[in-house]
Design an enzyme around this catalytic site. Structure first.
Site, PDB file in Angstrom:
ATOM      1  CD  GLN A  81       3.493   6.912   8.163  1.00 25.32           C
ATOM      2  OE1 GLN A  81       2.627   7.126   8.918  1.00 25.32           O
ATOM      3  NE2 GLN A  81       3.712   6.182   7.032  1.00 25.32           N
TER       4      GLN A  81
ATOM      5  CG  HIS B 184       6.356   2.588   9.545  1.00 28.32           C
ATOM      6  ND1 HIS B 184       5.970   1.397   9.627  1.00 28.32           N
ATOM      7  CD2 HIS B 184       5.270   3.142   9.666  1.00 28.32           C
ATOM      8  CE1 HIS B 184       4.800   1.240   9.549  1.00 28.32           C
ATOM      9  NE2 HIS B 184       4.391   2.429   9.719  1.00 28.32           N
TER      10      HIS B 184
ATOM     11  CD  GLU C  20       2.268   4.757   2.535  1.00 30.23           C
ATOM     12  OE1 GLU C  20       1.945   3.880   2.926  1.00 30.23           O
ATOM     13  OE2 GLU C  20       3.443   5.557   2.916  1.00 30.23           O
ATOM     14  CG  HIS C  21      -0.328   7.582   5.199  1.00 38.70           C
ATOM     15  ND1 HIS C  21       1.005   7.026   5.305  1.00 38.70           N
ATOM     16  CD2 HIS C  21      -1.105   6.580   5.244  1.00 38.70           C
ATOM     17  CE1 HIS C  21       1.074   5.851   5.230  1.00 38.70           C
ATOM     18  NE2 HIS C  21      -0.238   5.481   5.219  1.00 38.70           N
TER      19      HIS C  21
ATOM     20  CG  ASP D  27      -1.125   2.929   9.673  1.00 41.43           C
ATOM     21  OD1 ASP D  27      -1.254   3.012   8.548  1.00 41.43           O
ATOM     22  OD2 ASP D  27      -0.139   3.424  10.429  1.00 41.43           O
TER      23      ASP D  27
ATOM     24  CG  HIS E 185      -9.353  -7.740 -39.014  1.00 43.41           C
ATOM     25  ND1 HIS E 185      -8.281  -8.587 -39.053  1.00 43.41           N
ATOM     26  CD2 HIS E 185      -9.426  -7.144 -37.571  1.00 43.41           C
ATOM     27  CE1 HIS E 185      -7.641  -8.691 -37.940  1.00 43.41           C
ATOM     28  NE2 HIS E 185      -8.485  -7.870 -37.018  1.00 43.41           N
TER      29      HIS E 185
END
Length: 437
Positions: A262, A265, A330-331, A367, A428
C-alpha cells in the site's frame, strides 16, 4: 522506521478525512474552457500538461488491436493474467447485477408498486497513466459497466508519443491492450481534468457521458467533484490506505509485505497495523525495514511508512475492531486464523471498502485478480458508501399502477387529498379526489 504507539495515544486527526485536495481554481478554469471551446481547448491542455499532443484524440481500433496482439506475443503471462482478471471481475459484477431485482408488488388492493433497474446509456472510464499506468483499472472500471448492460462505453487515458513517429494518437501500450481485451473499442488519448470535462460536457470528438468512473490525481478528483450533477460519478478518491488487524498467529513477513504494497502507491498512502501482540509489532517493524531495502519503489514507500504509517498496540482485538470502525478504511484485513474470536470480530466490523479475511487473503488479490473491484472509498467515506459496482451504472426507478375500483386505491386517493389540504396544495388534493368520482 514505522511509528509504534498505544491505542490510547491515537490523535483525533487520525480519524479525519485525508483528501489532500481543495477547490483548485485552475480546475474550474479548465472545465469552463473545455465546455466553451471543446477539442481546441483539449489540444492546448495536452500540449501544456501531457507527454505528447496528437493532432487527433481518438485512438484507432487497429492500434488497440495491435497493442493486444503485441502483449499476447511478447508478454503472454501478462496477457493471460489480464484475461483471467477480466473474467473474474465480469463474473462477480454479473452476480451483483442479478441481485438488483425488478419487481411489482400489490401493497394494498389496487395499489401496485414496482421497481426497475435501468443501465445508463453511456459511461466514461478514466484510466491514469502517470508514474504507474494502472492497467488493472481498465478491468475494474469496465467490468461492472459491461455487467450492468451499458450500451456505450468510452475510455480516456493520457497520450503517449507514438513510437512509429506518425503522430497518430497513442497511449500507454498496456492500457490500450487491456482496453481491447476488455472489449472497449472507443479510447481517447486525453488525460487529466480536461478529460473529465470532455466526458462531462462533450466536445466535437468526445461524447458526453452519463457517468464518469475511475481514479486519478487531485486535479482529476477535483474535476469529478465539480462536474457531479451534470454527470454521475463513482466517488471522490483520496490517498489509498490499508488497515490490518492481526493476532499473534499472523506471519510478520506477510503483514510487512501487505503494508508496503500500500505504501508504495504514494508518499501520502497510509498503511496501519493494529495488534494486541507486542512481539508481532516488533517483528513486523523489523520486516518492513528489511523488505523496503529491496523495493524499486523504496523512496515512495519509505516516505509513506515514516510519514503516515503506524503500528497500534491495542489491549484487545475487540478494541482494534472499534478503531477500524471509526477509521473506516479503504482496505481492511483480518490477519487471523479461523476461530471463534475471528467470527466475533466479523460481526463487529462494519465500516470498510473491502474486507480480506484470513492470512491468505492478501489485499493485492483484490487489487488485481479475485473478482472484487479495487475502486474503493477512502478517507473515511466507507462509513456511508461502498466501492465501484454495477450500482454506479444503474438507475433504480419506481413505478405505480392502480386499479381505482379497489379499496386500497380509493384509500390512497382519500389520504392524498387530506395531505394536500394540510400542505395548502389545493391542486394536489383535487387531482387525488377526482379519482374518487
Amino acid at each position: 522506521m514505522i511509528r509504534i504507539q498505544k491505542a490510547g495515544e491515537i490523535e483525533d486527526e487520525f480519524f479525519c478525512g485525508r483528501n489532500f485536495g481543495e477547490s483548485i481554481e485552475s480546475v474550474r478554469g479548465i472545465l469552463k474552457d473545455v465546455k466553451l471551446r471543446g477539442d481546441e481547448a483539449l489540444h492546448e491542455y495536452s500540449k501544456k500538461f501531457d507527454m505528447d499532443s496528437p493532432s487527433e484524440l481518438k485512438i484507432p481500433e487497429e492500434t488497440l488491436r495491435r497493442a493486444a496482439e503485441k502483449m499476447q506475443s511478447e508478454n503472454p503471462k501478462l496477457y493471460d493474467s489480464l484475461c483471467y482478471s477480466r473474467d473474474l471481475a465480469v463474473r462477480f459484477a454479473s452476480r451483483q447485477r442479478e441481485s438488483f431485482d425488478d419487481f411489482e408488488v400489490e401493497l394494498e388492493p389496487g395499489i401496485f408498486t414496482g421497481q426497475k433497474n435501468i443501465p445508463v446509456e453511456r459511461a466514461g472510464l478514466y484510466v491514469p497513466a502517470g508514474r504507474f499506468p494502472l492497467v488493472s483499472t481498465v478491468v475494474m472500471t469496465s467490468s461492472p459497466a459491461i455487467a450492468a448492460g451499458v450500451k456505450e462505453i468510452i475510455l480516456c487515458t493520457p497520450p503517449r508519443k507514438n513510437p512509429d513517429g506518425s503522430g497518430s494518437p497513442y497511449a500507454d501500450e498496456n492500457i490500450m491492450a487491456a482496453a481491447f481485451i476488455c472489449g472497449i473499442r472507443t479510447v481517447f488519448a486525453c488525460g487529466g481534468a480536461q478529460a473529465v470535462a470532455a466526458m462531462a460536457f462533450g466536445t466535437q470528438t468526445i461524447p458526453a457521458v452519463d457517468v464518469i468512473v475511475g481514479p486519478g490525481n487531485k486535479f482529476v478528483a477535483e474535476a469529478k467533484r465539480l462536474v457531479y450533477g451534470t454527470v454521475g460519478i463513482d466517488m471522490i478518491a483520496g490517498p489509498t490506505e490499508v488497515f490490518i488487524i492481526a493476532d499473534k498467529t499472523a506471519n510478520p513477513k506477510w503483514i510487512a509485505a501487505d503494508l508496503l504494497a500500500q505504501a508504495e502507491h504514494d508518499v501520502v498512502a497510509q498503511a496501519v497495523l493494529a495488534t494486541d501482540s507486542l512481539e508481532l509489532a516488533h517483528n513486523v517493524s523489523l520486516e518492513i525495514e528489511r523488505q523496503i531495502e529491496m523495493l524499486p519503489t523504496k523512496e515512495t514507500a519509505a516516505q509513506s511508512i515514516s510519514g503516515f504509517g503506524r503500528i497500534i498496540i491495542t489491549e484487545s482485538l475487540a478494541q482494534a475492531a472499534e478503531i477500524a470502525n471509526r477509521k473506516a478504511p479503504e482496505h481492511l484485513e483480518l490477519a487471523m486464523s479461523e476461530s471463534p474470536e475471528r467470527q466475533k470480530l466479523l460481526s463487529r466490523i462494519h465500516n470498510y471498502g473491502s474486507l480480506f479475511i484470513g492470512h491468505g487473503a492478501a489485499e493485492v488479490f483484490g487489487d488485481y485478480a479475485a473478482g472484487l473491484n479495487h475502486t474503493l472509498p477512502t478517507s473515511g467515506s466507507a462509513r456511508f458508501t461502498g466501492g465501484l459496482s454495477v450500482r454506479a451504472f444503474i438507475k433504480t426507478v419506481t413505478t405505480l399502477r392502480t386499479d381505482n375500483t379497489k379499496p386500497g386505491a380509493r384509500k390512497s386517493a382519500e389520504a392524498a387529498g387530506f395531505l394536500g389540504d394540510a400542505e395548502g396544495l389545493a391542486a394536489h388534493a383535487a387531482a387525488a379526489r377526482l379519482r374518487l368520482e
